[in-house]
Design an enzyme around this catalytic site. Structure first.
Site, PDB file in Angstrom:
ATOM      1  N   ARG A 226       1.147  -1.540  -0.540  1.00  8.89           N
ATOM      2  CA  ARG A 226      -0.251   0.085   0.057  1.00  8.89           C
ATOM      3  C   ARG A 226       0.934   0.753  -0.295  1.00  8.89           C
ATOM      4  NH1 ARG A 226      -2.469   3.841   0.020  1.00  8.89           N
ATOM      5  NH2 ARG A 226      -5.108   4.374   0.537  1.00  8.89           N
ATOM      6  N   GLU A 234     -11.127   5.645  -5.924  1.00  5.44           N
ATOM      7  CA  GLU A 234     -11.424   3.957  -6.760  1.00  5.44           C
ATOM      8  C   GLU A 234     -11.440   3.532  -7.722  1.00  5.44           C
ATOM      9  OE1 GLU A 234     -10.616   1.894  -3.888  1.00  5.44           O
ATOM     10  OE2 GLU A 234     -10.743   3.169  -2.467  1.00  5.44           O
ATOM     11  N   ARG A 268      -0.981  -5.247   3.781  1.00  2.48           N
ATOM     12  CA  ARG A 268      -0.050  -5.062   3.300  1.00  2.48           C
ATOM     13  C   ARG A 268       0.946  -4.421   3.776  1.00  2.48           C
ATOM     14  NH1 ARG A 268      -4.849  -1.815   0.235  1.00  2.48           N
ATOM     15  NH2 ARG A 268      -5.408  -1.241   2.426  1.00  2.48           N
TER      16      ARG A 268
END
Length: 337
Positions: A226, A234, A268
């Site tokens: 990330r 998004e 992540r």
């Protein structure tokens, strides 16, 4: 896996062709980069963990018996596993060997260093197992294999793979994964592809994968990253597609340097990404394809880059009031609930 595990993708990743049987100290070894000695030492230590055998040819460089050599490798292996992170440069590896074997004969230590092509007199200032000139909060660094475009789902998340010949990875490679990779290689050589596929599934389930790059098989560890400090639209939001396309354009086919600082709620790794000297988050912010994620990152430079993009009305800032990704996600969760 044999020589394949020592191979690092040519071009953006440096090749490491040093072999267990030959060390890296002679011209015939085919060594082309200074760090090959570090990779060869790392591989030999964990080969020793599997076979209890020291490298062939080492006796030509040292004065003690193979029994004594095995004792060195046990000590080095234990110290390597405890190192956080393990040595990454020839200077660090040399100092590591000297300190770990400081009670052994000087001729043996010098011979071992020569076998791996490591400096016999490292700089007194050379760090051992410690990153240098890195920001506060840094945990570890990844040097990735080339990134596939399919590994980029959106504008702030990527999946990368790191070769297990990397010193840090080799020190943490689970024994069962290493054995499964060796068994898979043998199964493929015997054309038993059903068994090879079963073994590869076991490897994948453990968070690793065997990649084929330029007809060379590389055992690599998977990391989901990330991008630290930014939040891109998004995929279904305005400019979500453009953000993903820009990130793909930046990193596709490239080897990345990733500095890891944390792990998020989704498992992540949160990190800064550098590609060919470019700071990826900087590019995304300056092109107006991401927000500065101030809830988790207060770096002044990130705020400045977002402000510059706003002033130029580039990317998502062309809209008068673009929706924030974190608010979009919150609204979506509430609609589902």
């Amino acid at each position: 896996m044999g020589n394949a595990l020592r191979f690092l993708y040519k071009g953006c990743c440096k090749p490491a062709t040093a072999g267990v049987s030959h060390g890296v100290s002679t011209p015939n070894d085919g060594v082309s980069t200074p760090n090959d000695g570090v990779s060869a030492l790392s591989h030999d230590l964990f080969q020793f963990d599997t076979t209890s055998q020291v490298p062939e040819g080492l006796s030509k460089h040292v004065v003690s018996s193979k029994k004594a050599q095995a004792n060195w490798y046990r000590k080095l292996l234990e110290a390597w596993r405890e190192a956080r992170p393990p040595p990454k440069t020839p200077e660090e590896a040399s100092k590591f060997v000297i300190l770990t074997l400081k009670r052994h004969q000087k001729a043996d230590v010098q011979g071992l260093l020569a076998y791996y092509g490591l400096p016999r007199q490292p700089s007194a200032n050379a760090p051992v197992n410690a990153p240098t000139s890195l920001p506060q909060g840094f945990k570890f660094e990844l040097q990735t294999l080339p990134v596939d475009m399919k590994a980029v789902p959106d504008g702030d998340t990527i999946t990368v793979y790191v070769s297990t010949t990397d010193p840090r990875e080799s020190s943490n490679l689970p024994r069962e994964v290493r054995l499964a990779a060796d068994q898979r290689s043998k199964a493929r050589a015997a054309k038993n592809y059903t068994k090879a596929d079963e073994l590869h599934k076991k490897i994948i389930d453990s968070g690793y994968r065997v990649l084929n790059l330029q007809n060379q098989e590389i055992l690599a560890r998977k990391y989901r990253i990330r991008l630290r400090g930014i939040d891109a639209p998004e995929s279904s939001m305005p400019y979500g597609k453009e953000a993903k396309e820009e990130l793909v354009k930046l990193i596709q086919g490239k080897c990345l340097r990733v500095l890891i600082y944390d792990e998020d709620l989704y498992g992540r790794c949160v990190g800064d990404i550098y590609c060919n000297g470019k700071f990826v988050q900087e590019v995304m912010l300056k092109k107006g394809l991401a927000w500065h994620y101030t809830a988790y990152d207060q770096r002044v430079e990130l705020a400045t880059w977002e402000k510059e993009a706003r002033a130029k009305r580039v990317g998502l800032w062309a809209s008068a009031n673009p929706e924030k990704p974190w608010e979009w996600r919150k609204n979506k969760r509430q609609r589902v609930a």
